[in-house]
Every structure is written in C-alpha cells, then in structure tokens.
Scaffold this motif. Structure first.
Motif, mmCIF file in Angstrom:
data_model
loop_
_atom_site.group_PDB
_atom_site.id
_atom_site.type_symbol
_atom_site.label_atom_id
_atom_site.label_comp_id
_atom_site.label_asym_id
_atom_site.label_seq_id
_atom_site.Cartn_x
_atom_site.Cartn_y
_atom_site.Cartn_z
ATOM 1 N N ASN A 168 0.845 -1.179 0.000
ATOM 2 C CA ASN A 168 0.000 0.000 0.000
ATOM 3 C C ASN A 168 0.893 1.245 0.000
ATOM 4 O O ASN A 168 1.685 1.444 0.919
ATOM 5 N N ARG A 169 0.756 2.068 -1.030
ATOM 6 C CA ARG A 169 1.625 3.239 -1.163
ATOM 7 C C ARG A 169 1.444 4.227 -0.014
ATOM 8 O O ARG A 169 2.388 4.920 0.367
ATOM 9 N N LYS A 170 0.263 4.291 0.544
ATOM 10 C CA LYS A 170 -0.038 5.266 1.592
ATOM 11 C C LYS A 170 0.375 4.767 2.978
ATOM 12 O O LYS A 170 1.074 5.463 3.713
ATOM 13 N N SER A 171 -0.027 3.563 3.332
ATOM 14 C CA SER A 171 0.202 3.057 4.683
ATOM 15 C C SER A 171 1.502 2.271 4.826
ATOM 16 O O SER A 171 2.016 2.101 5.934
ATOM 17 N N GLY A 172 2.016 1.757 3.726
ATOM 18 C CA GLY A 172 3.198 0.904 3.776
ATOM 19 C C GLY A 172 2.907 -0.540 4.145
ATOM 20 O O GLY A 172 3.822 -1.369 4.158
ATOM 21 N N MET A 173 1.653 -0.853 4.440
ATOM 22 C CA MET A 173 1.303 -2.250 4.730
ATOM 23 C C MET A 173 1.702 -3.116 3.537
ATOM 24 O O MET A 173 1.397 -2.781 2.384
ATOM 25 N N THR A 174 2.379 -4.214 3.826
ATOM 26 C CA THR A 174 2.976 -5.029 2.774
ATOM 27 C C THR A 174 2.577 -6.485 2.938
ATOM 28 O O THR A 174 2.706 -7.050 4.027
ATOM 29 N N SER A 175 2.092 -7.083 1.861
ATOM 30 C CA SER A 175 1.750 -8.501 1.872
ATOM 31 C C SER A 175 2.632 -9.226 0.866
ATOM 32 O O SER A 175 2.801 -8.768 -0.271
ATOM 33 N N VAL A 176 3.197 -10.346 1.313
ATOM 34 C CA VAL A 176 4.086 -11.154 0.464
ATOM 35 C C VAL A 176 3.599 -12.584 0.467
ATOM 36 O O VAL A 176 3.258 -13.136 1.520
ATOM 37 N N SER A 177 3.548 -13.188 -0.702
ATOM 38 C CA SER A 177 3.178 -14.597 -0.806
ATOM 39 C C SER A 177 4.203 -15.340 -1.641
ATOM 40 O O SER A 177 4.924 -14.748 -2.446
ATOM 41 N N HIS A 178 4.233 -16.662 -1.433
ATOM 42 C CA HIS A 178 5.078 -17.566 -2.213
ATOM 43 C C HIS A 178 4.117 -18.527 -2.906
ATOM 44 O O HIS A 178 3.739 -19.551 -2.345
ATOM 45 N N MET A 179 3.701 -18.153 -4.113
ATOM 46 C CA MET A 179 2.682 -18.926 -4.827
ATOM 47 C C MET A 179 3.324 -20.050 -5.619
ATOM 48 O O MET A 179 4.337 -19.861 -6.285
ATOM 49 N N ASP A 180 2.687 -21.243 -5.533
ATOM 50 C CA ASP A 180 3.285 -22.409 -6.170
ATOM 51 C C ASP A 180 2.452 -23.007 -7.295
ATOM 52 O O ASP A 180 3.000 -23.682 -8.164
ATOM 53 N N PHE A 181 1.132 -22.799 -7.295
ATOM 54 C CA PHE A 181 0.284 -23.359 -8.340
ATOM 55 C C PHE A 181 -0.804 -22.357 -8.711
ATOM 56 O O PHE A 181 -1.242 -21.567 -7.859
ATOM 57 N N PRO A 182 -1.276 -22.376 -9.950
ATOM 58 C CA PRO A 182 -2.301 -21.422 -10.367
ATOM 59 C C PRO A 182 -3.581 -21.494 -9.546
ATOM 60 O O PRO A 182 -4.270 -20.478 -9.389
ATOM 61 N N ASN A 183 -3.900 -22.660 -8.979
ATOM 62 C CA ASN A 183 -5.188 -22.788 -8.289
ATOM 63 C C ASN A 183 -5.238 -22.081 -6.941
ATOM 64 O O ASN A 183 -6.288 -22.067 -6.300
ATOM 65 N N VAL A 184 -4.118 -21.495 -6.488
ATOM 66 C CA VAL A 184 -4.163 -20.717 -5.241
ATOM 67 C C VAL A 184 -4.182 -19.216 -5.495
ATOM 68 O O VAL A 184 -4.277 -18.429 -4.554
ATOM 69 N N VAL A 185 -4.108 -18.810 -6.758
ATOM 70 C CA VAL A 185 -3.922 -17.393 -7.057
ATOM 71 C C VAL A 185 -5.166 -16.570 -6.733
ATOM 72 O O VAL A 185 -5.082 -15.511 -6.103
ATOM 73 N N ASP A 186 -6.331 -17.027 -7.154
ATOM 74 C CA ASP A 186 -7.555 -16.229 -7.021
ATOM 75 C C ASP A 186 -7.870 -15.934 -5.553
ATOM 76 O O ASP A 186 -7.932 -14.780 -5.121
ATOM 77 N N ILE A 187 -8.069 -16.993 -4.763
ATOM 78 C CA ILE A 187 -8.385 -16.798 -3.347
ATOM 79 C C ILE A 187 -7.174 -16.245 -2.605
ATOM 80 O O ILE A 187 -7.306 -15.397 -1.711
ATOM 81 N N GLY A 188 -5.983 -16.687 -2.984
ATOM 82 C CA GLY A 188 -4.776 -16.210 -2.323
ATOM 83 C C GLY A 188 -4.606 -14.704 -2.443
ATOM 84 O O GLY A 188 -4.223 -14.028 -1.484
ATOM 85 N N LEU A 189 -4.908 -14.154 -3.604
ATOM 86 C CA LEU A 189 -4.804 -12.711 -3.786
ATOM 87 C C LEU A 189 -5.824 -11.981 -2.909
ATOM 88 O O LEU A 189 -5.517 -10.935 -2.325
ATOM 89 N N THR A 190 -7.012 -12.549 -2.783
ATOM 90 C CA THR A 190 -8.013 -11.962 -1.893
ATOM 91 C C THR A 190 -7.524 -11.975 -0.447
ATOM 92 O O THR A 190 -7.719 -11.002 0.300
ATOM 93 N N GLN A 191 -6.886 -13.070 -0.028
ATOM 94 C CA GLN A 191 -6.313 -13.133 1.313
ATOM 95 C C GLN A 191 -5.275 -12.029 1.514
ATOM 96 O O GLN A 191 -5.258 -11.346 2.549
#
Length: 347
Positions: free
Chosen positions: A98-121
C-alpha cells in the motif's frame, strides 16, 4: 486493473481464454518493466543469516518475517523491518504494498489454483476500504522451465514459448487476476520467466534469483537468499504443513496463513497427517539424491544445494513423529512471539 508507469495497461486479446497469455507477453516486453528487471538483476544478492558462524553479515537486529512455499504474510512496517522468501524455482514471490500506509503482503505462490483466493487473502489487510487503494506490485521468481538445454535465451519468445510449463502457467494466472480486479496494481518489478533465467554448469536453464527481501519502510526490493537459521520459526513443521495442505480440503485454493499482522506473532495452526505419510517417508528416505530430485521437484535440475537435505529432514521428522498429535498436543497451535533480539521465542 494493472498500471505500468502510472498508466492503465491493456493488451489486445482475441478471446477471453487468451487474455492472461497476451497480458503476460505484453508485460514481459514492456520497456519500463524490461528496464526495471535489468536494474533488479544488477543488485547484489543479500545472504541473510542470523548466525555469525556462517560468515554472513549479522542481522539479528532486523525484525524479519520469513515465508515458505504456499504461505503468505501481511506485515506492518511499524512492527517489521524485512519480509521475504526464497527457494523459488517454478514458484513466484508476489509483493503487494500500500503506497499510503506501507502495509505489505508477500506470498510464495506455487500453483495457479491458489492465485484467485490467495490474492483476496493478501488484499484483506492492505486495501483501504474508504478510498481507492494504490498498490505497488512486484513479481519475482520462476524461470523459463520450457527452455531445452543450450537454448538461445535471447530469442523474443523465451518468456512464453510453451504454456504447459509450471512457471508460465502460474505467471499467466497471476497477471490475469490482477488485471481483472478493481484495485489499482502498479507493477514495479516483473523479474520472472526469461528475465530470471540463467544457466548452470551442466547447461540447464535455472533461475538467477530464488528469493528476495522487502524493506518495509521504503518498499525497496532486493534479491536475497536465506540460510537455515533464518528460515524460522518452526521450519520443519511449517514445511510439513505445506505437504499436508495438498490433501486437506479446508486449504483448497488458499494460501497458508501463519503470521498475525496485529500482534507480530507466528501462529502455526495444527495440521494432521496420516501414518501412510510416515510410511512414504521411510521409502523415500532410501532414494538416491538424483531420485529425490526427480520425484519431489517440479524442476529437478534447478533446485538449490540444500533441497535434498531439506527433504530428508522432513522425512526424518515424520518417521520420528508418525502421529501428528505428538506435534500438536490437544490440537493447540504453535505460537511464537518476537524476542528482544528480533528473533522468535516459543510461547
């Protein structure tokens, strides 16, 4: 919606099924992102360690959060200095800040089937719900696993030559979902696929960088690798959770949540495994190193030097602890709080 250089990005698409493909191809060739990838490539890799005996710089004063494959963590820059991951070959590290708050989320994605819900998380704690959120985005990891030995990496299609390879399908899915969502995603780094491909001594295509660190106060991204002392806390149990999650329907399509953003604690929820997993560990332990690579990796010629050792340590643990309830008595989670020196302490 994806932005590059502050401008909304779009790629021609003849059909909805090819949207992710065309978007990824166009992004990989965008001059701004090609230049950013070249700049990232020129940054020396940082060897991250919390032990001086390994000869790396001492970093115990830095408050770091490390994530494993299929995990994610959202960190507050007021509590955490660094967040990172490594051991990525066909996986992709995704950073949302987040450019304003600096809150940062990092993920280590391994398969396409986790992308949709994972991005929402990932977005759940970085998006400002009362205004349009501007997010800086970095994608780092994966390599061109479609390349044969001694292929010409300079060819124009090196980043998207085949769709049946792990790296390309994962990257394609990520950009497809980013483009589809309403949030404003400003892609700053796209160091994946052909941009992150080099060669080992046997002439096999391998990733140039397997990991990175984010400096939460500034949002700066640097290539990084971690040793065993810094892949913590609860290294082996968290690695087993990744394995167990593949057979657990409650984790289907989701990233593993291990870190509490508000309290700066790791909370490793209990996971179960069957006796058959221990029996499999007994059989796998007798395999040769080359057989372990072929049977346990999506990219056997590109794994790091400690891959086989890590697999054997997992199997040793499973053999010694065939009943998961010994690891999680009374089904209680493992909780780790920040220690005075910046590390982790079991509660």
């Amino acid at each position: 919606m994806i932005y590059v250089g502050g401008v909304p990005f779009s790629a021609d698409s003849s059909s909805s099924s090819s949207q992710g493909n065309n978007t990824l191809v166009a992004l990989m060739e965008h001059p701004i992102l090609v230049s950013a990838s070249s700049s990232f490539m020129a940054i020396p890799e940082r060897k991250f360690s919390v032990s001086e005996e390994y000869g790396s710089e001492r970093t115990r004063q830095s408050k770091c959060v490390y994530i494993f494959q299929r995990e994610y963590a959202t960190v507050d820059p007021a509590l955490v200095d660094l967040v990172g991951t490594d051991e990525a070959t066909t996986c992709v590290g995704l950073v949302l800040r987040n450019r304003k708050s600096g809150m940062t989320s990092v993920s280590h994605m391994d398969f396409p089937n986790v992308v949709d819900i994972g991005l929402t998380q990932m977005l759940s704690l970085v998006v400002d719900h009362d205004a349009d959120t501007e997010l800086d985005v970095h994608l780092i990891g994966s390599f061109n696993d479609a390349l044969p030995q001694h292929a010409d990496i300079g060819t124009r299609s090196e980043s998207h030559s085949k769709l049946d390879r792990h790296s390309f399908r994962l990257c394609m899915k990520i950009v497809e979902i980013l483009q589809r969502r309403r949030e404003k995603f400003h892609i700053q780094t796209l160091h994946v696929l052909g941009h992150n491909t080099g060669w080992n001594s046997e002439g096999n295509a391998v990733p140039v960088f397997n990991g990175f660190l984010v400096e939460t106060s500034t949002g700066s991204i640097i290539p990084a690798s971690f040793d065993r002392t810094s892949r913590c806390p609860d290294e082996i149990v968290r690695r087993i959770r990744v394995m167990a999650s593949f057979g657990d329907p409650s984790w289907k399509g989701r990233l593993l949540d291990t870190y509490n953003t508000h309290t700066d604690q790791f909370i490793i929820a209990p996971c179960s495994w069957t006796m058959s997993l221990s029996h499999s560990a007994l059989a796998l332990r007798d395999l040769s190193d080359s057989e372990i690579l072929l049977n346990c990796s999506t990219s056997p010629s590109a794994e790091g030097p400690d891959f086989v050792d890590n697999e054997r340590r997992i199997w040793d643990y499973l053999i010694q602890h065939p009943d998961w309830r010994d690891t999680f008595p009374m089904k209680q989670p493992h909780i780790f709080a920040r220690s005075a020196d910046g590390g982790w302490m079991r509660q």
